[in-house]
Design an enzyme around this catalytic site. Structure first.
Site, PDB file in Angstrom:
ATOM      1  N   ASP A 100      15.167 -20.423 -34.387  1.00 51.37           N
ATOM      2  CA  ASP A 100      16.345 -19.718 -34.875  1.00 51.37           C
ATOM      3  C   ASP A 100      17.160 -20.714 -35.695  1.00 51.37           C
ATOM      4  OD1 ASP A 100      18.312 -17.632 -35.084  1.00 51.37           O
ATOM      5  OD2 ASP A 100      19.532 -18.746 -33.657  1.00 51.37           O
ATOM      6  N   SER A 101      18.117 -20.200 -36.440  1.00 51.07           N
ATOM      7  CA  SER A 101      18.992 -21.072 -37.214  1.00 51.07           C
ATOM      8  C   SER A 101      19.865 -21.926 -36.295  1.00 51.07           C
ATOM      9  CB  SER A 101      19.872 -20.224 -38.124  1.00 51.07           C
ATOM     10  OG  SER A 101      20.564 -19.259 -37.349  1.00 51.07           O
ATOM     11  N   CYS A 137      21.286  -9.080 -35.658  1.00 49.82           N
ATOM     12  CA  CYS A 137      21.610 -10.509 -35.706  1.00 49.82           C
ATOM     13  C   CYS A 137      21.568 -11.040 -34.275  1.00 49.82           C
ATOM     14  CB  CYS A 137      23.004 -10.700 -36.306  1.00 49.82           C
ATOM     15  SG  CYS A 137      23.627 -12.388 -36.183  1.00 49.82           S
ATOM     16  N   THR A 138      21.059 -12.253 -34.150  1.00 50.90           N
ATOM     17  CA  THR A 138      20.880 -12.847 -32.815  1.00 50.90           C
ATOM     18  C   THR A 138      22.150 -12.838 -31.956  1.00 50.90           C
ATOM     19  OG1 THR A 138      21.304 -14.934 -33.961  1.00 50.90           O
ATOM     20  CG2 THR A 138      19.015 -14.439 -33.380  1.00 50.90           C
ATOM     21  N   HIS A 139      23.308 -12.966 -32.609  1.00 46.89           N
ATOM     22  CA  HIS A 139      24.552 -13.121 -31.846  1.00 46.89           C
ATOM     23  C   HIS A 139      25.160 -11.800 -31.378  1.00 46.89           C
ATOM     24  CE1 HIS A 139      24.132 -17.026 -33.589  1.00 46.89           C
ATOM     25  NE2 HIS A 139      25.243 -17.470 -33.048  1.00 46.89           N
ATOM     26  N   TYR A 183      22.342 -19.629 -41.409  1.00 49.42           N
ATOM     27  CA  TYR A 183      21.424 -19.240 -42.477  1.00 49.42           C
ATOM     28  C   TYR A 183      21.966 -17.986 -43.194  1.00 49.42           C
ATOM     29  CZ  TYR A 183      17.490 -22.127 -40.664  1.00 49.42           C
ATOM     30  OH  TYR A 183      16.658 -23.147 -40.260  1.00 49.42           O
ATOM     31  N   GLY A 184      22.728 -17.202 -42.458  1.00 51.91           N
ATOM     32  CA  GLY A 184      23.130 -15.874 -42.945  1.00 51.91           C
ATOM     33  C   GLY A 184      23.972 -15.848 -44.198  1.00 51.91           C
ATOM     34  N   GLU A 235      30.020 -17.320 -30.857  1.00 51.29           N
ATOM     35  CA  GLU A 235      29.865 -18.729 -30.479  1.00 51.29           C
ATOM     36  C   GLU A 235      31.116 -19.249 -29.777  1.00 51.29           C
ATOM     37  OE1 GLU A 235      27.930 -21.422 -33.001  1.00 51.29           O
ATOM     38  OE2 GLU A 235      26.211 -20.082 -33.166  1.00 51.29           O
ATOM     39  N   CYS A 252      15.376 -15.453 -35.457  1.00 51.16           N
ATOM     40  CA  CYS A 252      16.463 -15.298 -36.424  1.00 51.16           C
ATOM     41  C   CYS A 252      16.209 -14.095 -37.338  1.00 51.16           C
ATOM     42  CB  CYS A 252      16.541 -16.573 -37.257  1.00 51.16           C
ATOM     43  SG  CYS A 252      17.810 -16.540 -38.512  1.00 51.16           S
ATOM     44  N   ASN A 253      17.139 -13.166 -37.357  1.00 53.89           N
ATOM     45  CA  ASN A 253      16.994 -11.976 -38.201  1.00 53.89           C
ATOM     46  C   ASN A 253      16.991 -12.342 -39.684  1.00 53.89           C
ATOM     47  OD1 ASN A 253      17.677  -9.175 -36.542  1.00 53.89           O
ATOM     48  ND2 ASN A 253      18.418 -11.028 -35.561  1.00 53.89           N
ATOM     49  N   THR A 254      17.810 -13.344 -40.041  1.00 50.94           N
ATOM     50  CA  THR A 254      17.908 -13.735 -41.452  1.00 50.94           C
ATOM     51  C   THR A 254      16.577 -14.321 -41.926  1.00 50.94           C
ATOM     52  OG1 THR A 254      20.254 -14.181 -41.075  1.00 50.94           O
ATOM     53  CG2 THR A 254      19.282 -15.105 -43.060  1.00 50.94           C
TER      54      THR A 254
HETATM   55  N1  DGL Z   1      20.437 -16.325 -36.371  1.00 49.67           N
HETATM   56  C1  DGL Z   1      21.113 -15.627 -37.443  1.00 49.67           C
HETATM   57  C2  DGL Z   1      20.534 -14.209 -37.537  1.00 49.67           C
HETATM   58  O1  DGL Z   1      20.018 -13.647 -36.593  1.00 49.67           O
HETATM   59  C3  DGL Z   1      22.607 -15.586 -37.236  1.00 49.67           C
HETATM   60  C4  DGL Z   1      23.308 -16.915 -37.435  1.00 49.67           C
HETATM   61  C5  DGL Z   1      23.123 -17.455 -38.841  1.00 49.67           C
HETATM   62  O2  DGL Z   1      23.738 -16.918 -39.789  1.00 49.67           O
HETATM   63  O3  DGL Z   1      22.383 -18.403 -39.000  1.00 49.67           O
HETATM   64  O4  DGL Z   1      20.590 -13.620 -38.583  1.00 49.67           O
END
Ligand code: DGL
Length: 269
Positions: A13-14, A187-189, A45-46, A155, A76-78
Site C-alpha cells: 500500500d502507499s 480507498c484503504t482509509h 499516492y492519491g 490517520e 492500495c486503491n490508487t
Molecule cells: N492507499 C490509498 C488508496 O487506497 C489512500 C492513501 C493515499 O492517497 O496514498 O487509494
C-alpha cells in the site's frame, strides 16, 4: 517459487491504510504468512500523477518478489486503479487489486442500479471503478466523488467527531443526491470512517468495503492455483515500510486493533 505454498502473501500500500486489507486477510486466511510493504516515505499516492504511481507500484512489487512472496495483493486503491494492468503484464507472479472485487460485490447488491464511488482524486480521475461497473452492467448509474480529506482524518484517528461529520456531509452531497443504494468505499482509509459515512448516507445504503472483498478473492485464487497453505500454524507476519517504522507501528494499532512488533525500514524502495 510459484509452487511454494509456504511462501508469504505480499501486500503493498502507499502507507498504512492497506492494513485494513491485511486485517481481513488474517481473518479469512489465518495460516497464511503476510509480508507487508507500506510506502510511508512517498505516501499519499492519491494526489500524484499516473507516471509516479506506476513507477512506485513497480518498485513495490519488485521489493515483495525479492522477499519471496507467492502472490501480490495491491491493497492500495490508487495503485490498483492506475498500475494493475501494467504490473500484470510485467510480472509472472499472480497479482490482484482491490477494484474488481469491490465492483463485483457492488453490482451484486445494488437494487436500484445506482452505485456511488468514493475514493482518492487519482482513483476517481482514473474512472477505474466506474468503468469496471459499466463493464459488468451498462445500465447501472454511477456517481463518483473524491474525498481527499478523509485520508488525513482517518490517520488522525478522528473517526467519529464533528469535523469529520462536517467534511463527510459536504463531500457526500452528490452521492446522497444520486440516490445510490450502494456505495463503494474505494480507498484503504475509508472503512475506518464507516460509521460517519453510514450516518450521513443513511442506514438504507449498503457500504461495500473493497478490502473485505479482496480477501475473499485471494482465498479463491489461492485455491484455484494450488498455492493455499494448509499447514495449521501461527504465521509470523512481517511489516516493511520505507520511512518512520515507529510512527507506522503506532498508527497500525488503530487499523488492526492490536500492536505489531516486527516493523522494519527498508532502504530498497
Ligand atoms: N492507499 C490509498 C488508496 O487506497 C489512500 C492513501 C493515499 O492517497 O496514498 O487509494
Amino acid at each position: 517459487m510459484l509452487d511454494n505454498k509456504e511462501n508469504a502473501i505480499g501486500v503493498f500500500d502507499s502507507g498504512l491504510g492497506g492494513l485494513t486489507a491485511v486485517k481481513e486477510l488474517m481473518r479469512q486466511l489465518p495460516y497464511e504468512k503476510i509480508v507487508y510493504f507500506g510506502d510511508t516515505a512517498r505516501v499519499p499516492y492519491g494526489t500524484k500523477s499516473k507516471e509516479a504511481i506506476v513507477r512506485f507500484s513497480m518498485e513495490n512489487v519488485l521489493f515483495l518478489i525479492k522477499n519471496k512472496v507467492k502472490m501480490v495483493v495491491i491493497a492500495c486503491n490508487t495503485s490498483s486503479s492506475l498500475a494493475l494492468p501494467l504490473l500484470k503484464q510485467s510480472f509472472r507472479i499472480p497479482i490482484i487489486g482491490v477494484i474488481e472485487p469491490g465492483v463485483k460485490k457492488a453490482v451484486r447488491v445494488t437494487k436500484n442500479k445506482k452505485i456511488g464511488v468514493i475514493a482518492t482524486s487519482a482513483t476517481i480521475n482514473s474512472e477505474a471503478y466506474a468503468k469496471g461497473i459499466k463493464k459488468l452492467n451498462h445500465s447501472i448509474r454511477v456517481a463518483s466523488q473524491a474525498c481527499p480529506l478523509f485520508v488525513p482524518l482517518a490517520e488522525e484517528g478522528w473517526f467519529n467527531n464533528d469535523v469529520t461529520f462536517s467534511v463527510a456531509r459536504e463531500y457526500l452531497k452528490p452521492i446522497v443526491a444520486s440516490r445510490a443504494d450502494t456505495v463503494i468505499l474505494g480507498c484503504t482509509h475509508y472503512p475506518l470512517l464507516r460509521s460517519v459515512i453510514q450516518k450521513v448516507l443513511g442506514n438504507k445504503v449498503t457500504l461495500v468495503d473493497s478490502a473485505k472483498e479482496v480477501a475473499s478473492e485471494v482465498k479463491k485464487l489461492l485455491k484455484e492455483t494450488g498455492l493455499e497453505n494448509n499447514r495449521r500454524h501461527s504465521p509470523k507476519h512481517l511489516f516493511w515500510v520505507s520511512d518512520q517504522p515507529k510512527h507506522f507501528r503506532k498508527l497500525a494499532k488503530r487499523f488492526l486493533g492490536y500492536d505489531i512488533r516486527n516493523v522494519k525500514r527498508s532502504s530498497d524502495v
